[in-house]
Design a protein around this motif. Structure first.
Motif, short mmCIF file in Angstrom:
data_model
loop_
_atom_site.label_atom_id
_atom_site.label_comp_id
_atom_site.label_asym_id
_atom_site.label_seq_id
_atom_site.Cartn_x
_atom_site.Cartn_y
_atom_site.Cartn_z
N UNK A 155 1.98 4.95 -17.26
CA UNK A 155 2.57 4.81 -18.60
C UNK A 155 3.39 6.03 -18.98
N UNK A 156 2.98 7.21 -18.54
CA UNK A 156 3.69 8.44 -18.87
C UNK A 156 4.85 8.72 -17.93
N UNK A 157 5.01 7.89 -16.92
CA UNK A 157 6.15 8.07 -16.02
C UNK A 157 5.89 8.98 -14.84
N UNK A 158 4.64 9.33 -14.56
CA UNK A 158 4.33 10.20 -13.42
C UNK A 158 4.11 9.43 -12.13
N UNK A 159 3.86 8.15 -12.20
CA UNK A 159 3.59 7.34 -11.02
C UNK A 159 4.40 6.06 -11.06
N UNK A 160 4.74 5.60 -9.87
CA UNK A 160 5.35 4.29 -9.69
C UNK A 160 4.52 3.56 -8.64
N UNK A 161 4.14 2.33 -8.98
CA UNK A 161 3.22 1.57 -8.14
C UNK A 161 3.95 0.42 -7.49
N UNK A 162 3.70 0.22 -6.21
CA UNK A 162 4.24 -0.92 -5.46
C UNK A 162 3.08 -1.63 -4.79
N UNK A 163 2.90 -2.89 -5.14
CA UNK A 163 1.81 -3.67 -4.56
C UNK A 163 2.24 -4.31 -3.25
N UNK A 164 1.35 -4.27 -2.28
CA UNK A 164 1.58 -4.93 -1.00
C UNK A 164 0.46 -5.94 -0.79
N UNK A 165 0.78 -7.23 -0.76
CA UNK A 165 -0.28 -8.25 -0.65
C UNK A 165 -1.10 -8.05 0.62
N UNK A 166 -2.41 -8.03 0.45
CA UNK A 166 -3.31 -7.88 1.58
C UNK A 166 -3.44 -6.47 2.09
N UNK A 167 -2.75 -5.50 1.48
CA UNK A 167 -2.80 -4.12 1.94
C UNK A 167 -3.00 -3.22 0.73
N UNK A 174 6.37 10.61 -9.51
CA UNK A 174 7.63 10.89 -10.18
C UNK A 174 7.42 12.02 -11.17
N UNK A 175 8.51 12.67 -11.52
CA UNK A 175 8.45 13.75 -12.48
C UNK A 175 9.48 13.48 -13.59
N UNK A 176 9.04 13.14 -14.77
CA UNK A 176 10.00 12.97 -15.88
C UNK A 176 10.77 14.27 -16.12
#
Length: 291
Positions: A59-71, A78-80
């Motif tokens: 929410x604060x912009x420090x992380x970006x999440x990418x989901x991989x099905x089954x993994x 990230x750094x604002x």
């Protein structure tokens, strides 16, 4: 670069601990994919607290999440601009922020560009493995010889003695023979084949002199003899120890028996290579003339 950029950031302790743990797992592009359980174990928080901290960082912009099905889930740190500028740390270049998607479950080490990593980590040489050196084939080897006992034979030898050849012996009852073997065993004089052959020769002389083999061995055991010789038996009979034939004591011998006994004593002396006495020679002459 990623870890050094995380330290100046100001945020709650739990979120800071989770971010530092992710940065420690991330490659030079800030990408990592640890499990929630592994992060929870490293920062000493519950799984629910780690999940809430990750949601706050997103929410604060420090992380970006990418989901991989089954993994596992892929995280990108990230750094604002406001946090990086406030900390006084230059923002990473776009090439470092947008890496290619990972293809393996674990990050592979990549070569860090000099522009991104101005202070490369020194290469640590692992200590040499110290092991036992292989002995040279030409070096002498230590050979442990079997220990010997007081008889000079190796331990374990002689545990099973070879079978004796009893054919030279005259007729002996099994009970008397067993008693004689026990008698020698108590005297610590085991019967060898050579001793048995000598015993057989003496017993045949005793049988020729009118004794039975059982009576001769019984007298030998009575007197405590380890071995046996016919002349010993005759001397014992002369002293009144026993009488020939039946093994009885205290019987008075007739002159004919005395001449016969003296003759057999002379024969025993000659058999052993000794010169017969004058009395034995005269007795033998008389015995032959009487015959």
């Amino acid at each position: 670069m990623i870890m050094s950029a995380c330290w100046p950031l100001q945020m709650p302790p739990c979120q800071k601990a989770v971010l530092v743990s992710l940065a420690d797992n991330a490659n030079d592009q800030g990408v990592c994919w640890p499990s929630v359980a592994s992060v929870s174990e490293r920062v000493c928080l519950s799984d629910r607290s780690v999940q809430r901290s990750i949601a706050w960082l997103i929410a604060e912009g420090y992380l970006k999440v990418s989901d991989r099905p089954g993994r596992s889930t892929v995280y990108q740190i990230l750094f604002p601009k406001k946090s990086v500028l406030a900390a006084g740390v230059p923002a990473p270049t776009p090439d470092c922020v947008s890496p290619p998607p990972p293809t393996d479950s674990h990050p592979r080490p990549t070569v860090t560009p000099d522009c991104v990593s101005p202070h490369p980590r020194p290469t640590v040489t692992p200590p040499p493995t110290v092991g036992h050196p292989t002995p040279d084939t030409q070096s002498p080897r230590t050979v442990i010889e079997p220990k010997g006992n007081r008889k000079g034979t190796a331990i374990g030898e002689g545990a099973r003695a070879p079978a004796l050849d009893l054919s030279p012996l005259p007729a002996i009852t099994p009970r008397v023979w067993s008693d004689y073997l026990l008698h020698r065993k108590r005297k610590r004089a085991p019967l060898t084949q050579t001793a048995l052959d000598n015993l057989a020769a003496e017993l045949h002389l005793a049988v020729a002199g009118g004794w039975t083999a059982d009576a001769a061995l019984a007298e030998a055991m009575q007197f405590g003899w380890t071995g046996f010789r016919f002349d010993w038996l005759l001397r014992a009979a002369d002293r009144g120890g026993s009488a020939p034939g039946a093994g009885q004591r205290g019987r008075r011998e007739t002159p004919a028996q005395e001449r016969r006994q003296s003759f057999m004593a002379g024969m025993a002396d000659l058999a052993h290579g000794r010169e017969a006495s004058n009395a034995a020679r005269s007795s033998s002459t008389e015995f032959v003339d009487a015959g």
